[in-house]
Scaffold this motif. Structure first.
Motif, mmCIF file in Angstrom:
data_model
loop_
_atom_site.group_PDB
_atom_site.id
_atom_site.type_symbol
_atom_site.label_atom_id
_atom_site.label_comp_id
_atom_site.label_asym_id
_atom_site.label_seq_id
_atom_site.Cartn_x
_atom_site.Cartn_y
_atom_site.Cartn_z
ATOM 1 N N ASP A 244 0.806 -1.217 0.000
ATOM 2 C CA ASP A 244 0.000 0.000 0.000
ATOM 3 C C ASP A 244 0.841 1.269 0.000
ATOM 4 O OD1 ASP A 244 -2.452 -1.335 0.025
ATOM 5 O OD2 ASP A 244 -2.378 -1.609 2.194
ATOM 6 N N GLY A 293 0.466 4.259 -2.149
ATOM 7 C CA GLY A 293 0.355 3.831 -3.522
ATOM 8 C C GLY A 293 -1.002 4.193 -4.113
ATOM 9 N N PRO A 294 -1.149 4.100 -5.438
ATOM 10 C CA PRO A 294 -2.406 4.505 -6.088
ATOM 11 C C PRO A 294 -3.609 3.688 -5.617
ATOM 12 C CG PRO A 294 -0.914 3.418 -7.645
ATOM 13 C CD PRO A 294 -0.128 3.684 -6.415
ATOM 14 N N THR A 295 -3.409 2.407 -5.362
ATOM 15 C CA THR A 295 -4.544 1.587 -4.921
ATOM 16 C C THR A 295 -5.070 2.055 -3.579
ATOM 17 O OG1 THR A 295 -3.650 -0.336 -6.098
ATOM 18 C CG2 THR A 295 -5.307 -0.750 -4.393
ATOM 19 N N ALA A 296 -4.165 2.323 -2.648
ATOM 20 C CA ALA A 296 -4.571 2.784 -1.326
ATOM 21 C C ALA A 296 -5.253 4.144 -1.412
ATOM 22 C CB ALA A 296 -3.361 2.855 -0.405
ATOM 23 N N GLU A 297 -4.769 5.013 -2.305
ATOM 24 C CA GLU A 297 -5.385 6.339 -2.446
ATOM 25 C C GLU A 297 -6.788 6.219 -3.037
ATOM 26 O OE1 GLU A 297 -2.773 8.813 -4.667
ATOM 27 O OE2 GLU A 297 -1.584 9.385 -2.907
ATOM 28 N N ILE A 298 -6.941 5.366 -4.038
ATOM 29 C CA ILE A 298 -8.261 5.177 -4.648
ATOM 30 C C ILE A 298 -9.256 4.633 -3.619
ATOM 31 C CG2 ILE A 298 -9.545 3.802 -6.340
ATOM 32 C CD1 ILE A 298 -7.082 3.986 -8.161
ATOM 33 N N GLU A 299 -8.787 3.749 -2.770
ATOM 34 C CA GLU A 299 -9.650 3.182 -1.730
ATOM 35 C C GLU A 299 -9.893 4.146 -0.588
ATOM 36 O OE1 GLU A 299 -7.638 -0.333 -0.573
ATOM 37 O OE2 GLU A 299 -8.211 -1.494 -2.358
ATOM 38 N N ARG A 301 -7.735 5.131 1.691
ATOM 39 C CA ARG A 301 -7.071 4.728 2.922
ATOM 40 C C ARG A 301 -6.185 5.841 3.466
ATOM 41 N NH1 ARG A 301 -4.609 -1.110 2.943
ATOM 42 N NH2 ARG A 301 -4.881 -0.685 5.173
#
Length: 318
Positions: A244, A293-299, A301
């Motif tokens: 993340d 990371g981009p995934t954590a930002e999109i979610e 978090r």
């Protein structure tokens, strides 16, 4: 000075701050740890949560020079550091010192200044020195920055770059008080005149410059066991490996955390650190030093959530 004396001194400072700032006990503790560990603090929270009052009150308990800079979009580096002006009487340039030349500096709404003015604090915070016209000017051993920023209103703001965030030992998130704490605040204020502005002056000076130096010298004698040092390093290295997190914490971050742990142990009257010291300080020391990371930002978090997960995954020494 003994560790018991230091612990009693810390309790006295907390008590004086508590006369003005009700609640926010963990913020007060972290501010004191940063002060004794020779670190700087970034306070982030919405308006009206006593960020400025807390900084001014802490400064009021110290026998140190206090300065304040209200950061604005038109603030220039010379407004922070000062400048050399020509004196026609002596035919020489004379340094006119800026507000940064103090012991405790309140940098209010630091993200409202443009990057070149923010960067004026980089050398000061890292080295305790300001270079003007090729001459180094020392800020003294007690230079301590408390910066504030508002995370809600982003119009006309300039986010602090990672290099500058790394100069702060802690990033502390200031939240609204609990129901009971907020009720007590209102009760206190109803006994004061409307528009009362002298609350920060209620704290008495309880820590002298010599006392602060003696306390820091005592903290310098605290040594961390190999188990605690390895635990700190495992946590910091885990931020570089977490899925993340795009960019983890640096070696300087690990060193800063270790210094904060030493101060926390001493303020608690101990000449040794325990894993709980590390756990208590890990998130405030790292939340501004990691990039999600981009995934954590999109979610959606939060860095605190990711860091808390790392704390749960890395085994603490027994």
């Amino acid at each position: 000075m003994t560790l018991d004396d230091l612990k009693q001194m810390a309790e006295t400072v907390r008590g004086e701050i508590g006369k003005t700032v009700h609640g926010q006990a963990h913020l007060i503790d972290h501010l004191m740890i940063a002060l004794f560990a020779r670190g700087h603090v970034l306070l982030e929270g919405p308006p009206g949560t006593a960020k400025t009052l807390l900084a001014r009150t802490l400064a009021g308990t110290l026998d140190l020079d206090f300065g304040r800079i209200q950061f604005t979009p038109d603030l220039m580096p010379g407004d922070v550091l000062g400048t050399s002006l020509f004196d026609f009487q002596t035919n020489e340039f004379r340094l006119t010192k800026g507000p940064v030349f103090c012991d405790v500096l309140l940098a209010d709404e630091i993200n409202r200044a443009p990057p070149k003015s923010q960067a004026a604090l980089l050398q000061a915070m890292n080295e305790g020195v300001v270079t003007i016209d090729g001459t180094d000017n020392s800020l003294g051993p007690d230079f301590f920055v408390i910066a504030t920023q508002n995370p809600i209103e982003q119009q006309g703001t300039y986010p602090l770059p990672e290099a500058q965030l790394d100069r702060f030992l802690f990033k502390l998130v200031v939240d609204f008080p609990s129901l009971e704490e907020e009720l007590e605040i209102l009760r206190r204020h109803t006994a004061e005149p409307l528009g009362f502005t002298q609350r920060a002056n209620a704290a008495q000076t309880v820590l002298s410059r010599a006392g602060l130096a003696e306390a820091r010298a005592l903290i310098d004698t605290i040594r961390l066991s190999d188990d605690i040092v390895e635990y700190i390093l495992k946590l910091v290295r885990a931020t570089r490996e977490a899925a993340d997190i795009a960019h983890g914490a640096s070696t300087r971050a690990a060193d800063a955390l270790a210094g904060a742990v030493r101060a926390a142990a001493a303020l608690d009257g101990r000449d040794y650190a325990i894993p709980d010291d590390v756990k208590q300080l890990f998130t405030p020391a790292m939340r501004h030093r990691v990039v999600l990371g981009p995934t954590a930002e999109i979610e959606g978090r939060d860095p605190a959530d990711v860091l808390e997960n790392i704390l749960n995954l890395v085994e603490a020494p027994r």
